[in-house]
Write a protein that holds these residues in place. Structure first.
Motif: not given
Length: 399
Positions: A260-273
């Motif tokens: 979950t922490v890894l996914c949140l870091a993904w969303l805050f840095t370079a989220p999919p679009f």
């Protein structure tokens, strides 16, 4: 003539028709004019009807080229060593058109358009994505809902027979968590189908990563429980106090929290679009989800692979332990299926494009989740429903 510093005509001029009279003299008639300062289309004007051609010409007006005109869809290519009026007609290149006769160069179509078959006009590109209405989307949706319902039925069976030895063996609460997480895995595949938008692009990989981490951490907790249960039976073992459900739940929470922490870091840095891919397929606009950070995407997959590898290794080493119902053996088979599916997924995923790339990932989710469900729970359901006489402690120890 007056020319500017670039060598271009600074003023206009008249176009004259030279007429040879019978007495040998020449007469000049104005038949047109050229004005470089006039608007486009009006700079060059000539009246072909007033032109007088020599009587010995076999064609009036005479042919001024070596070959017929280049039709729309083609362009002129001058012949080397020949006069400028001699040229070949070659088709326009891919992505280009010519909509007039004898064009020197072709016109490039806009990014959202593509040449028609004759290459004389630009037409809109075909927009494609994996939708719920097409046969592939319907098939994947049906398979996903089928497995979801099967998992829900198995969960109901386990809850109904919760007091039987086969359900209570190896922590029944872990079985509940595992079944619920598998239901979420089957449902999360539906997020990949449909028109890609910002919300479902963000939810696709993160939901998949978190739900699968819960599934694999539950399997890992089950595997560790098998080993601890065998060790706790030895005389003088201190592992009995660690055999409660708190340890198993803590393992699930710990490993799931890391994902979950890894996914949140993904969303805050370079989220999919959502992204319009106009380059991958000829004449097609692919509406797809850009992963934002491909490194984060593969980190999520690698973390799942790490947990699956640990579960497989521990279960393989414990497969021959005299545990009730031999849970480790079925976990080993399930992890073998899981690893096989996702190892083959990566090269297949990289070699496909568009909606088929999405379909490959959905298939991997369904196949791996279905493999876990089949290997771990179907043998237990067989005994619960079809061989209830074997659902007792004495018989289970013989399995």
């Amino acid at each position: 003539m007056y020319m500017d510093k670039n060598g271009d005509l600074a003023t206009g001029y008249d176009i004259l028709n030279v007429i040879l009279l019978p007495d040998g003299t020449r007469n000049y008639e104005v038949v047109g004019h050229y004005n470089p300062h006039a608007p486009p289309g009006q700079d060059f004007v000539i009246d072909e009807k007033v032109i007088i051609w020599e009587s010995y010409f076999t064609q009036k007006p005479p042919q001024f080229r070596c070959n017929p005109s280049c039709h729309p869809g083609y362009r002129k290519l001058p012949k080397e060593g020949k006069p400028i009026c001699c040229y070949d007609c070659i088709p326009c290149a891919e992505g280009e058109i010519s909509n007039q006769t004898d064009m020197d160069t072709c016109i490039t179509c806009p990014d959202d358009e593509w040449p028609n078959q004759k290459r004389d006009a630009c037409i809109p590109k075909v927009v494609t994505f994996l939708s719920f209405e097409e046969p592939l989307g319907i098939a994947l949706t049906s398979i996903s809902m089928f497995f979801f319902l099967i998992t829900a039925v198995i969960l109901g069976i386990f809850i109904h027979h919760r007091d039987t030895p086969i359900v209570r063996a190896n922590n029944q609460y872990l079985s509940y968590i595992l079944l619920i997480s598998l239901m979420l895995c089957f449902l999360c595949s539906l997020i990949f189908i449909g028109h890609p938008q910002e919300v479902n692009c963000i939810l696709r990989q993160t939901t998949f990563g978190i739900t699968f981490s819960i599934t694999l951490s539950s399997i890992l907790a089950k595997t560790i429980t098998v080993v601890m249960a065998f060790q706790a039976t030895k005389p003088g073992s201190n592992l009995r106090k660690w055999m409660g459900s708190r340890v198993s739940v803590s393992i699930v929470l710990c490993f799931s929290l890391l994902q979950t922490v890894l996914c949140l870091a993904w969303l805050f840095t370079a989220p999919p679009f959502p992204h319009l891919n106009m380059k991958s397929l000829t004449g097609t606009i692919l509406i797809e989800c850009n992963e934002g950070s491909i490194v984060a995407f593969y980190c999520v997959l690698c973390y799942l692979g790490f947990m699956a590898g640990i579960s497989f290794s521990v279960a393989f080493l414990a497969r021959n332990l005299p545990d009730s119902f031999n849970e480790a053996k079925y976990i080993t088979f399930s992890m073998l299926v899981f690893c096989s599916v996702w190892i083959s997924f990566i090269p297949t995923y990289l070699s496909t494009k568009g909606k088929y790339m999405v379909a490959v990932e959905i298939f991997a989710i369904l196949a791996s989740s279905g493999g876990i469900l089949s290997c771990i729970f179907l043998p237990k359901c067989y005994i619960i429903l079809l061989r209830p006489e074997r659902n007792n402690r004495k018989e289970l120890r013989k399995l």
